[in-house]
Design a protein around this motif. Structure first.
Motif, PDB file in Angstrom:
ATOM      1  N   SER A  95      43.854  43.764  38.971  1.00  0.00           N
ATOM      2  CA  SER A  95      42.405  43.588  38.775  1.00  0.00           C
ATOM      3  C   SER A  95      42.027  42.702  37.580  1.00  0.00           C
ATOM      4  O   SER A  95      41.080  42.997  36.850  1.00  0.00           O
ATOM      5  CB  SER A  95      41.711  44.951  38.687  1.00  0.00           C
ATOM      6  N   ASP A 116      47.297  40.423  45.172  1.00  0.00           N
ATOM      7  CA  ASP A 116      45.875  40.355  45.546  1.00  0.00           C
ATOM      8  C   ASP A 116      45.452  41.614  46.292  1.00  0.00           C
ATOM      9  O   ASP A 116      44.346  42.125  46.092  1.00  0.00           O
ATOM     10  CB  ASP A 116      45.610  39.142  46.432  1.00  0.00           C
ATOM     11  N   THR A 160      44.757  44.470  43.905  1.00  0.00           N
ATOM     12  CA  THR A 160      43.462  44.276  43.256  1.00  0.00           C
ATOM     13  C   THR A 160      42.314  44.533  44.222  1.00  0.00           C
ATOM     14  O   THR A 160      41.322  45.192  43.872  1.00  0.00           O
ATOM     15  CB  THR A 160      43.383  42.851  42.677  1.00  0.00           C
ATOM     16  N   TYR A 161      42.442  44.052  45.448  1.00  0.00           N
ATOM     17  CA  TYR A 161      41.391  44.250  46.443  1.00  0.00           C
ATOM     18  C   TYR A 161      41.212  45.739  46.746  1.00  0.00           C
ATOM     19  O   TYR A 161      40.072  46.229  46.850  1.00  0.00           O
ATOM     20  CB  TYR A 161      41.724  43.490  47.717  1.00  0.00           C
ATOM     21  N   GLN A 190      39.351  47.241  43.934  1.00  0.00           N
ATOM     22  CA  GLN A 190      37.978  46.778  43.854  1.00  0.00           C
ATOM     23  C   GLN A 190      37.126  47.172  45.059  1.00  0.00           C
ATOM     24  O   GLN A 190      35.947  46.814  45.131  1.00  0.00           O
ATOM     25  CB  GLN A 190      37.956  45.251  43.688  1.00  0.00           C
ATOM     26  N   THR A 191      37.692  47.913  45.991  1.00  0.00           N
ATOM     27  CA  THR A 191      36.920  48.375  47.143  1.00  0.00           C
ATOM     28  C   THR A 191      36.887  49.901  47.241  1.00  0.00           C
ATOM     29  O   THR A 191      36.519  50.448  48.282  1.00  0.00           O
ATOM     30  CB  THR A 191      37.467  47.783  48.460  1.00  0.00           C
ATOM     31  N   PRO A 240      33.019  45.193  47.167  1.00  0.00           N
ATOM     32  CA  PRO A 240      33.590  44.700  45.907  1.00  0.00           C
ATOM     33  C   PRO A 240      32.550  44.329  44.863  1.00  0.00           C
ATOM     34  O   PRO A 240      32.745  44.606  43.666  1.00  0.00           O
ATOM     35  CB  PRO A 240      34.407  43.481  46.341  1.00  0.00           C
ATOM     36  N   VAL A 264      39.807  36.672  44.601  1.00  0.00           N
ATOM     37  CA  VAL A 264      40.750  37.590  45.254  1.00  0.00           C
ATOM     38  C   VAL A 264      40.124  38.172  46.514  1.00  0.00           C
ATOM     39  O   VAL A 264      40.751  38.201  47.584  1.00  0.00           O
ATOM     40  CB  VAL A 264      41.176  38.718  44.295  1.00  0.00           C
ATOM     41  N   THR A 265      38.891  38.632  46.398  1.00  0.00           N
ATOM     42  CA  THR A 265      38.192  39.175  47.567  1.00  0.00           C
ATOM     43  C   THR A 265      38.118  38.144  48.681  1.00  0.00           C
ATOM     44  O   THR A 265      38.376  38.452  49.850  1.00  0.00           O
ATOM     45  CB  THR A 265      36.763  39.617  47.165  1.00  0.00           C
ATOM     46  N   ILE A 322      41.664  37.686  50.344  1.00  0.00           N
ATOM     47  CA  ILE A 322      42.085  38.814  51.182  1.00  0.00           C
ATOM     48  C   ILE A 322      41.206  38.926  52.420  1.00  0.00           C
ATOM     49  O   ILE A 322      41.717  39.124  53.546  1.00  0.00           O
ATOM     50  CB  ILE A 322      42.070  40.127  50.375  1.00  0.00           C
ATOM     51  N   GLU A 323      39.912  38.789  52.281  1.00  0.00           N
ATOM     52  CA  GLU A 323      39.041  38.924  53.451  1.00  0.00           C
ATOM     53  C   GLU A 323      39.245  37.772  54.432  1.00  0.00           C
ATOM     54  O   GLU A 323      39.114  37.966  55.650  1.00  0.00           O
ATOM     55  CB  GLU A 323      37.593  39.057  52.994  1.00  0.00           C
TER      56      GLU A 323
END
Length: 203
Positions: free
Chosen positions: A113, A140, A143-144, A147-148, A158, A189-190, A193-194
């Motif tokens: 993060s 990543d 961290t994702y 952050q979720t 996020p 990062v978001t 990953i998305e």
């Protein structure tokens, strides 16, 4: 498939979430429970991050045992027996190193993060540099996952999660101080990953 029960611990509720029970995951959950299992929301958040990480591993094509283990361990640096510097990613990584955990696990915990931005502001970059900053899809994904999931273990957007962290720590916090660098990093990062999660599954 073996399932780790999520019904143990003083603050746990019954859950139907099945997590991969590889050797790292099993050991990591035990360590996390022993250190932060009685820390209320910290434990609920950790459980939620571990569950989210387990869900992400397959779609992202990463090592589920490694990712989920790192998720269980990512906040152990908040536990009083681990605290040395007061910077939880570094203290958690150092604790893992002292107890013989693989350096890759310690590195994932150390850098999760956007920890490197806070470490730089606090003058801890040299100590953090003892660990590998792998900057991979797996990193990543950790961290994702973090952050979720909010403090109570529930899924959050996020952006809402990041705003909550800034509000909770306050305008004079280290997190606020590095917001100009860490905020865009976490948004990137978001996005990465998305984007991967939106790709069609391989035939």
């Amino acid at each position: 498939m073996t399932v780790i029960s999520l019904v143990r611990g003083p603050h746990e509720r019954a859950s139907s979430v099945a997590l991969p029970a590889g050797p790292l995951t099993v050991a990591a959950r035990q360590v996390a429970a022993s250190l932060i299992g009685d820390m209320g929301n910290r434990w609920l958040h950790t459980r939620g991050v571990a569950a989210r990480a387990a869900e992400l591993a397959g779609p992202l094509g990463v090592d589920g045992d490694l990712l989920t283990a790192a998720a269980w361990l990512h906040d152990i640096g908040y536990a009083e027996p681990t605290v040395v510097t007061g910077f939880h990613p570094l203290d958690g990584a150092d604790h893992l190193t002292r107890h013989g955990w693989p350096v890759r696990v310690a590195g994932l915990v150390a850098y999760h993060s956007g920890a490197r931005f806070v470490a730089a502001a606090r003058g801890l970059s040299e100590l953090l540099a003892a660990y590998p900053d792998e900057r991979t899809v797996l990193a990543d994904a950790l961290t994702y996952a973090d952050q979720t999931v909010g403090p109570s273990g529930l899924r959050v957007d996020p952006a809402a999660r990041y705003a909550e962290v800034l509000h909770r720590h306050g305008p004079c916090s280290w997190n606020a101080l590095v917001d100009a660098d860490r905020g865009p990093y976490l948004r990137a990062v978001t996005g990465r990953i998305e984007h991967l999660l939106a790709l069609p599954a391989a035939a």
